[in-house]
Write a protein that holds these residues in place. Structure first.
Motif, PDB file in Angstrom:
ATOM      1  N   HIS A  14      55.482  45.307  20.099  1.00  8.02           N
ATOM      2  CA  HIS A  14      54.201  45.612  19.517  1.00  8.02           C
ATOM      3  C   HIS A  14      54.239  46.712  18.464  1.00  8.02           C
ATOM      4  O   HIS A  14      54.673  47.818  18.721  1.00  8.02           O
ATOM      5  N   THR A  46      39.115  47.696  20.727  1.00  8.12           N
ATOM      6  CA  THR A  46      40.080  46.635  21.037  1.00  8.12           C
ATOM      7  C   THR A  46      41.388  47.326  21.436  1.00  8.12           C
ATOM      8  O   THR A  46      42.379  47.283  20.697  1.00  8.12           O
ATOM      9  N   MET A  49      47.312  46.958  23.669  1.00 11.61           N
ATOM     10  CA  MET A  49      48.386  47.686  24.330  1.00 11.61           C
ATOM     11  C   MET A  49      48.382  49.162  23.967  1.00 11.61           C
ATOM     12  O   MET A  49      49.350  49.884  24.198  1.00 11.61           O
ATOM     13  N   GLY A  50      47.293  49.613  23.351  1.00 13.99           N
ATOM     14  CA  GLY A  50      47.110  51.037  23.125  1.00 13.99           C
ATOM     15  C   GLY A  50      47.922  51.601  21.972  1.00 13.99           C
ATOM     16  O   GLY A  50      48.091  52.821  21.867  1.00 13.99           O
ATOM     17  N   GLY A  51      48.427  50.765  21.085  1.00 18.46           N
ATOM     18  CA  GLY A  51      49.267  51.252  19.986  1.00 18.46           C
ATOM     19  C   GLY A  51      48.494  52.154  19.022  1.00 18.46           C
ATOM     20  O   GLY A  51      48.941  53.275  18.720  1.00 18.46           O
ATOM     21  N   HIS A  52      47.349  51.685  18.550  1.00 15.10           N
ATOM     22  CA  HIS A  52      46.560  52.525  17.644  1.00 15.10           C
ATOM     23  C   HIS A  52      46.059  53.766  18.390  1.00 15.10           C
ATOM     24  O   HIS A  52      46.057  54.866  17.836  1.00 15.10           O
ATOM     25  N   ASP A  69      38.457  47.246  26.428  1.00  9.86           N
ATOM     26  CA  ASP A  69      39.077  45.923  26.311  1.00  9.86           C
ATOM     27  C   ASP A  69      38.477  45.025  27.384  1.00  9.86           C
ATOM     28  O   ASP A  69      38.114  45.487  28.468  1.00  9.86           O
ATOM     29  N   ARG A  70      38.368  43.726  27.058  1.00  9.92           N
ATOM     30  CA  ARG A  70      37.838  42.788  28.044  1.00  9.92           C
ATOM     31  C   ARG A  70      38.956  42.217  28.900  1.00  9.92           C
ATOM     32  O   ARG A  70      38.675  41.483  29.857  1.00  9.92           O
ATOM     33  N   TYR A  96      33.138  44.231  23.713  1.00  7.44           N
ATOM     34  CA  TYR A  96      32.784  45.296  22.765  1.00  7.44           C
ATOM     35  C   TYR A  96      31.350  45.276  22.258  1.00  7.44           C
ATOM     36  O   TYR A  96      30.898  46.253  21.684  1.00  7.44           O
ATOM     37  N   ASP A 117      40.342  46.122  16.049  1.00  9.30           N
ATOM     38  CA  ASP A 117      41.509  45.346  15.600  1.00  9.30           C
ATOM     39  C   ASP A 117      41.331  43.983  16.276  1.00  9.30           C
ATOM     40  O   ASP A 117      41.769  43.781  17.398  1.00  9.30           O
ATOM     41  N   GLY A 119      40.581  39.993  17.516  1.00  3.90           N
ATOM     42  CA  GLY A 119      41.369  38.805  17.844  1.00  3.90           C
ATOM     43  C   GLY A 119      42.271  38.982  19.038  1.00  3.90           C
ATOM     44  O   GLY A 119      42.073  39.824  19.892  1.00  3.90           O
ATOM     45  N   GLN A 124      48.777  38.894  24.685  1.00  2.00           N
ATOM     46  CA  GLN A 124      48.145  37.641  25.116  1.00  2.00           C
ATOM     47  C   GLN A 124      48.928  36.426  24.601  1.00  2.00           C
ATOM     48  O   GLN A 124      49.078  35.436  25.304  1.00  2.00           O
ATOM     49  N   MET A 144      40.345  35.801  27.474  1.00  2.00           N
ATOM     50  CA  MET A 144      40.834  37.173  27.359  1.00  2.00           C
ATOM     51  C   MET A 144      40.508  37.924  28.648  1.00  2.00           C
ATOM     52  O   MET A 144      41.264  38.782  29.084  1.00  2.00           O
ATOM     53  N   ARG A 314      52.664  39.168  12.460  1.00  4.91           N
ATOM     54  CA  ARG A 314      51.269  38.996  12.868  1.00  4.91           C
ATOM     55  C   ARG A 314      50.319  39.717  11.904  1.00  4.91           C
ATOM     56  O   ARG A 314      49.142  39.359  11.764  1.00  4.91           O
TER      57      ARG A 314
HETATM   58  C1  LIG Z   1      44.741  42.672  18.348  1.00  3.52           C
HETATM   59  S1  LIG Z   1      44.590  43.279  19.918  1.00  3.52           S
HETATM   60  C2  LIG Z   1      44.474  45.010  19.717  1.00  3.52           C
HETATM   61  C3  LIG Z   1      45.802  45.697  19.619  1.00  3.52           C
HETATM   62  C4  LIG Z   1      45.677  47.209  19.600  1.00  3.52           C
HETATM   63  N1  LIG Z   1      45.083  47.694  18.383  1.00  3.52           N
HETATM   64  C5  LIG Z   1      46.990  47.877  19.835  1.00  3.52           C
HETATM   65  O1  LIG Z   1      47.412  48.702  18.995  1.00  3.52           O
HETATM   66  O2  LIG Z   1      47.629  47.625  20.861  1.00  3.52           O
HETATM   67  C6  LIG Z   1      42.959  42.857  20.328  1.00  3.52           C
HETATM   68  C7  LIG Z   1      42.512  43.267  21.712  1.00  3.52           C
HETATM   69  O3  LIG Z   1      41.097  43.221  21.731  1.00  3.52           O
HETATM   70  C8  LIG Z   1      40.655  42.648  22.913  1.00  3.52           C
HETATM   71  N2  LIG Z   1      39.378  42.015  22.621  1.00  3.52           N
HETATM   72  C9  LIG Z   1      39.156  40.948  21.820  1.00  3.52           C
HETATM   73  N3  LIG Z   1      37.864  40.653  21.796  1.00  3.52           N
HETATM   74  C10 LIG Z   1      37.243  41.578  22.572  1.00  3.52           C
HETATM   75  C11 LIG Z   1      35.889  41.808  22.929  1.00  3.52           C
HETATM   76  N4  LIG Z   1      34.924  41.019  22.483  1.00  3.52           N
HETATM   77  N5  LIG Z   1      35.603  42.859  23.716  1.00  3.52           N
HETATM   78  C12 LIG Z   1      36.593  43.672  24.181  1.00  3.52           C
HETATM   79  N6  LIG Z   1      37.895  43.494  23.888  1.00  3.52           N
HETATM   80  C13 LIG Z   1      38.214  42.453  23.098  1.00  3.52           C
HETATM   81  C14 LIG Z   1      41.720  41.656  23.305  1.00  3.52           C
HETATM   82  O4  LIG Z   1      41.681  41.432  24.702  1.00  3.52           O
HETATM   83  C15 LIG Z   1      42.986  42.357  22.836  1.00  3.52           C
HETATM   84  O5  LIG Z   1      43.569  43.101  23.871  1.00  3.52           O
END
Ligand SMILES: C[S@@+](CC[C@H](N)C(=O)[O-])C[C@H]1O[C@@H](n2cnc3c(N)ncnc32)[C@H](O)[C@@H]1O
Length: 332
Positions: A14, A46, A49-52, A69-70, A96, A117, A119, A124, A144, A314
């Motif tokens: 990631h 979103t 994995m907590g990167g941001h 996160d959901r 969210y 962020d 999608g 996943q 999700m 990605r």
């Molecule tokens: C692209 S990833 C985020 C990655 C994150 N920025 C990182 O650095 O690890 C999107 C995340 O948003 C969550 N997500 C998507 N739609 C959501 C929603 N409507 N409500 C809450 N979380 C959501 C997904 O489950 C996923 O874990």
């Protein structure tokens, strides 16, 4: 169809998309909070994995972060990754568009930044049994939040042919939607579809070879459509972007990354509406109540560099938009 390669560890698979750009866009809002004598508060809507989140907490040692996160699996992984910052974080299982309720529960009246962020996450996509990826055979799930809601199997086995055409065409922008829906219905009349592999096979047989050669994986658009329908992604986003902007304090900032045009269209519309004066056409003076509430921080959308895309494929479809709150509407 299942590849024999083991799933690599989370840390190795990631890289947060446009990480430094996101943080640099949010930083002035945190500084504005400090100047106003407040602890800066950011929502990572979103968390994934907590990167941001990790990068923000590392860079700003006074920052308080609310991670939403959901997906409970993402929350567990991010919780472990961010455990050293636990005194400065609240991680919440929510969708969210529930941001108001999340902030109310935490007693937080306004926030200084929000990052979205959008999608599906690498986690996943990589967790094969969750059914998001067309490259692995897995149960047709795609939720999700695996604790509730309908699965992709429920949709392909119970929606009418017309409904299937509508979602595959609208959410997948798939021009062969009619033929794909027709073949899904013919196949499920023999036996319910349970696995992604069966669906991929149906689509492969329907999409003409020429289109399949030029348009990427033939199942890509149908899988996108089903994922959007399963998770009600665009309906939720339509409520969430205005809610996110409303939650911002004066000089607060919102940074949103979309991964397809349907998402970006929603973000663009909300940001554009807030950045315009709401004075009726021909109105001689602009009253305070008509002034724009947002200032755009990006010209159109920003995209990752070729270098970033080479490192993290990605990121290729990411489109970033950001705004600053320049006026807080007074309560009616
Ligand atoms: C692209 S990833 C985020 C990655 C994150 N920025 C990182 O650095 O690890 C999107 C995340 O948003 C969550 N997500 C998507 N739609 C959501 C929603 N409507 N409500 C809450 N979380 C959501 C997904 O489950 C996923 O874990």
């Amino acid at each position: 169809m299942t590849s024999g390669n083991p799933t690599p560890p989370t840390s190795a698979r990631h890289t947060p998309v446009l990480r430094d750009r996101c943080i640099n866009l949010l930083a002035p809002a945190f500084e504005a909070a400090r100047l106003a004598g407040r602890t800066p508060v950011v929502v990572d809507a979103t968390l994934g994995m907590g990167g941001h989140s990790e990068a923000m907490l590392q860079r700003f040692d006074d920052l308080h972060l609310i991670g939403i996160d959901r997906d409970t699996e993402a929350l567990d992984l991010a919780g472990a990754r961010l455990s050293r910052f636990s005194s400065r974080t609240d991680l919440v299982h929510a969708v969210y568009d529930e941001i108001d309720a999340v902030l109310d529960d935490l007693g937080i009246p306004a926030i200084d930044g929000i990052l979205m962020d959008l999608g599906v996450s690498s986690l996943q996509l990589d967790e094969r049994e969750r059914g998001f990826a067309y490259s692995f055979d897995a149960p047709l799930d795609m939720r999700m939040d695996t604790s509730r809601g309908q699965t992709a199997a429920d949709i392909v086995n119970t929606y009418s042919e017309e409904e299937l055409v509508r979602i595959i065409r609208k959410w997948g922008e798939e021009k062969f939607a009619g033929r794909i829906a027709n073949h899904i219905v013919a196949a499920r009349d023999k036996a319910p579809l349970t696995h992604t592999g069966e669906l991929v096979e149906i689509i492969r047989n329907v999409v003409p070879a020429g289109a399949a050669r030029t348009g990427g994986h033939p199942a890509k658009r149908t899988f996108q459509a089903l994922r959007i329908e399963v998770n009600e992604e665009l309906n939720v986003l339509e409520r969430a972007v205005p809610a996110a902007v409303d939650a911002l304090a004066l000089h607060g900032r919102a940074v949103i990354m979309s991964y397809h045009s349907l998402e970006d269209k929603i973000v663009k519309a909300v940001f554009a509406a807030g950045s315009r004066s709401s004075a009726p056409a021909g109105f001689p003076v602009e009253l305070e109540e008509h002034k724009a509430t947002l200032r755009r921080l990006t010209k159109g959308t920003e995209i990752p560099t070729d270098e970033e895309i080479a490192e993290n494929p990605r990121a290729a479809s990411a489109r970033l938009r950001a705004v600053e709150k320049v006026k807080v509407r007074s309560a009616a």
